[in-house]
Design a protein around this motif. Structure first.
Motif, short mmCIF file in Angstrom:
data_model
loop_
_atom_site.label_atom_id
_atom_site.label_comp_id
_atom_site.label_asym_id
_atom_site.label_seq_id
_atom_site.Cartn_x
_atom_site.Cartn_y
_atom_site.Cartn_z
N GLU A 88 -2.17 10.77 -0.68
CA GLU A 88 -1.97 12.32 -1.12
C GLU A 88 -1.00 12.17 -2.47
N ALA A 89 -1.02 13.23 -3.33
CA ALA A 89 0.14 13.34 -3.85
C ALA A 89 0.59 14.56 -3.80
N TRP A 90 2.53 14.54 -3.39
CA TRP A 90 3.44 14.86 -2.36
C TRP A 90 4.04 15.98 -2.89
N ILE A 91 5.28 16.87 -2.66
CA ILE A 91 5.42 18.38 -3.49
C ILE A 91 6.61 17.17 -2.38
N GLY A 92 7.73 16.43 -3.57
CA GLY A 92 9.23 16.36 -3.20
C GLY A 92 10.10 17.06 -2.11
N PRO A 93 11.27 16.22 -1.68
CA PRO A 93 11.28 17.34 -0.60
C PRO A 93 12.45 18.17 -1.70
N PRO A 94 13.10 19.36 -1.33
CA PRO A 94 14.32 20.15 -2.21
C PRO A 94 15.75 19.03 -1.31
N GLY A 95 16.64 19.08 -2.24
CA GLY A 95 17.88 18.53 -1.80
C GLY A 95 17.73 17.20 -1.71
N PRO A 96 17.17 16.30 -2.47
CA PRO A 96 16.79 15.11 -3.18
C PRO A 96 17.90 14.35 -2.69
N GLU A 97 19.52 14.94 -3.06
CA GLU A 97 20.64 14.01 -3.45
C GLU A 97 20.80 14.18 -1.50
N ASP A 98 20.89 14.59 -0.57
CA ASP A 98 20.73 14.63 0.16
C ASP A 98 20.74 13.65 1.36
N GLY A 99 19.50 13.07 1.03
CA GLY A 99 18.97 12.09 1.47
C GLY A 99 17.33 11.73 1.76
N SER A 100 17.27 13.25 1.85
CA SER A 100 15.93 13.92 2.62
C SER A 100 14.84 13.01 1.88
N LEU A 101 14.80 12.79 0.07
CA LEU A 101 13.96 12.13 -0.02
C LEU A 101 13.61 10.13 0.33
N THR A 102 15.24 10.10 0.22
CA THR A 102 15.19 8.49 1.76
C THR A 102 14.55 8.64 2.75
N GLU B 255 7.95 18.71 -8.22
CA GLU B 255 8.90 19.18 -7.65
C GLU B 255 9.53 20.11 -7.68
N CYS B 256 9.20 20.05 -6.29
CA CYS B 256 10.32 22.53 -6.14
C CYS B 256 11.28 22.53 -5.71
N PRO B 257 12.12 22.56 -6.40
CA PRO B 257 13.76 22.14 -5.75
C PRO B 257 13.98 23.90 -4.76
N ASN B 258 13.76 24.74 -5.56
CA ASN B 258 13.81 26.09 -4.61
C ASN B 258 12.96 25.97 -3.47
N GLY B 259 12.28 25.01 -3.18
CA GLY B 259 10.87 25.10 -1.19
C GLY B 259 10.15 26.13 -2.02
N GLY B 260 9.35 26.64 -3.60
CA GLY B 260 8.57 26.48 -3.72
C GLY B 260 7.45 25.60 -3.29
N GLY B 261 6.40 25.95 -4.11
CA GLY B 261 5.26 24.27 -4.23
C GLY B 261 3.98 24.85 -2.56
N ARG B 262 4.04 26.04 -1.93
CA ARG B 262 2.97 25.94 -1.01
C ARG B 262 2.07 26.60 -1.38
N ALA C 148 -1.51 19.55 -3.45
CA ALA C 148 -0.30 18.43 -3.16
C ALA C 148 -0.34 18.63 -1.48
N VAL C 149 0.19 18.17 -0.88
CA VAL C 149 0.88 17.92 0.72
C VAL C 149 2.51 18.24 0.77
N GLN C 150 3.20 18.90 1.75
CA GLN C 150 4.78 18.86 1.65
C GLN C 150 4.93 18.59 2.89
N LEU C 151 6.08 18.35 2.85
CA LEU C 151 6.58 18.43 3.93
C LEU C 151 7.16 19.83 4.81
N VAL C 152 7.43 20.02 6.18
CA VAL C 152 7.48 21.66 6.14
C VAL C 152 8.26 21.35 7.11
N GLU C 153 9.38 22.90 7.11
CA GLU C 153 9.81 22.93 8.65
C GLU C 153 8.99 23.41 9.50
N PRO C 154 9.19 22.86 10.64
CA PRO C 154 8.04 23.07 11.67
C PRO C 154 7.74 24.48 12.25
#
Length: 329
Positions: free
Chosen positions: A193-207, A225-232, A240-246
């Motif tokens: 799949e093509a992924w939307i990167g998680p916001p705040g990658p410097e926090d370790g979320s991308l890691t 890359e949608c740093p402001n939480g967009g992309g839906r 794309a697919v994306q990790l989301v809050e439950p």
């Protein structure tokens, strides 16, 4: 060695994290220093407080008893310290928050949580930015989401309480996706799949994403890359697919599904400046977040279905009891 408040904080941090390395990061000290401190405490007490294993640490019966008393003492000490320091000055209370789908409900409850106070709200996808803003006093209180396997250090002078020790991370899929009809999705099945990167990658979320996908046998292709939480809208368009809050809502063209085996987790933490809010004020905000998030979660079909299926699993923990009690309020 005389017992000190910092020793009680260390015991609680270890129990909360379930790991010496994560507890050390939360306390702002090295793991060898924390291990040495714990060993000295155990020698003084005359019994081990934690059982070490390859999966982490768990309290012994003596550790459980010590932990209960330590938590009681720390609550009273923190209340005393916050009440001593807390003296709201001029200007609004500046509240920061990670992006949460329950935010509108939470904001509605703020007037009751902080009566008579003007509250401004800043939504920030980066947990590191929120933590730094608290440390620099540009925010007064914040709700911070952290990846379970990554630590975002909080300044030592801040008060903090864990809202949820762990919550699952779900995935957002196009409604017409081949996996959209199932209850849950195996992360390995999203390798192409093509992924939307998680916001705040410097926090370790991308890691964290890359670590989880590595365990699943692939490297994610981060196309957007949608740093402001967009992309839906990209998900709904099938791009794309994306990790989301439950508790993320299922919007037109998009479905939300749990990941099989909960390979990624997050936790929510409330942190505040003790010189700006009293313990009781922070407690009121704590309850407002907990109630808002829980009721929003129970109204979410994907989350509630996941919760009903997991509630009797041996791997499940005290979160079950919290959701059960909160849902009956």
């Amino acid at each position: 060695m005389a017992l000190e408040i910092r020793h009680l904080r260390a015991i609680c941090a270890i129990a909360e994290a379930g790991s010496l390395s994560q507890a050390a990061a939360a306390l702002g000290m090295s793991q060898p220093s924390l291990t040495s401190l714990l060993q000295r405490l155990e020698r003084q007490i005359g019994a081990p407080l934690f059982v070490r294993s390859h999966t982490g640490v768990t309290p012994t019966p003596v550790g459980e008893q010590t932990l209960r008393r330590a938590l009681t003492l720390l609550v009273e000490f923190d209340r005393f310290e916050s009440d001593l320091l807390g003296a709201l000055g001029d200007g609004p209370v500046r509240l920061g928050s990670s992006q949460m789908d329950c935010l509108p409900t939470f904001v509605e409850r703020l007037d009751d949580a902080l009566p008579g106070l003007d509250v401004t709200v800043h939504v920030e996808p980066s947990s590191s930015v929120l933590a730094q803003a608290l440390a620099r006093a540009t925010l007064d209180i914040a709700v911070i989401a952290m990846s379970d396997d990554q630590e975002v250090p909080l300044a030592k002078h801040l008060g903090h309480r864990v809202l949820f020790s762990w919550l699952p991370v779900f995935v957002g899929l196009p409604a017409r996706h081949r996996l959209a009809g199932g209850f849950e999705v195996d992360l390995a099945d999203l390798a192409d799949e093509a992924w939307i990167g998680p916001p705040g990658p410097e926090d370790g979320s991308l890691t964290s994403l890359r670590a989880a996908t590595h365990r699943a046998g692939f490297t994610p292709r981060i196309r957007f890359e949608c740093p402001n939480g967009g992309g839906r809208h990209l998900i709904a368009a099938g791009q794309a697919v994306q990790l989301v809050e439950p508790t993320a809502p299922e919007l037109p063209g998009m479905v939300v599904r749990p990941l099989k085996g909960d390979p990624m987790r997050m936790r929510l933490v409330l942190a505040w400046r003790k010189e700006r809010l009293t313990w009781d004020q922070a407690e009121n905000v704590y309850r407002a977040v907990m109630t808002s998030y829980t009721r929003h979660a129970m109204a979410s079909t994907p989350f509630r279905t996941w919760w009903e299926r997991r509630r009797d699993a041996q791997s499940w923990d005290g979160l079950v009891d919290f959701f059960r009690v909160s849902n009956s309020l």
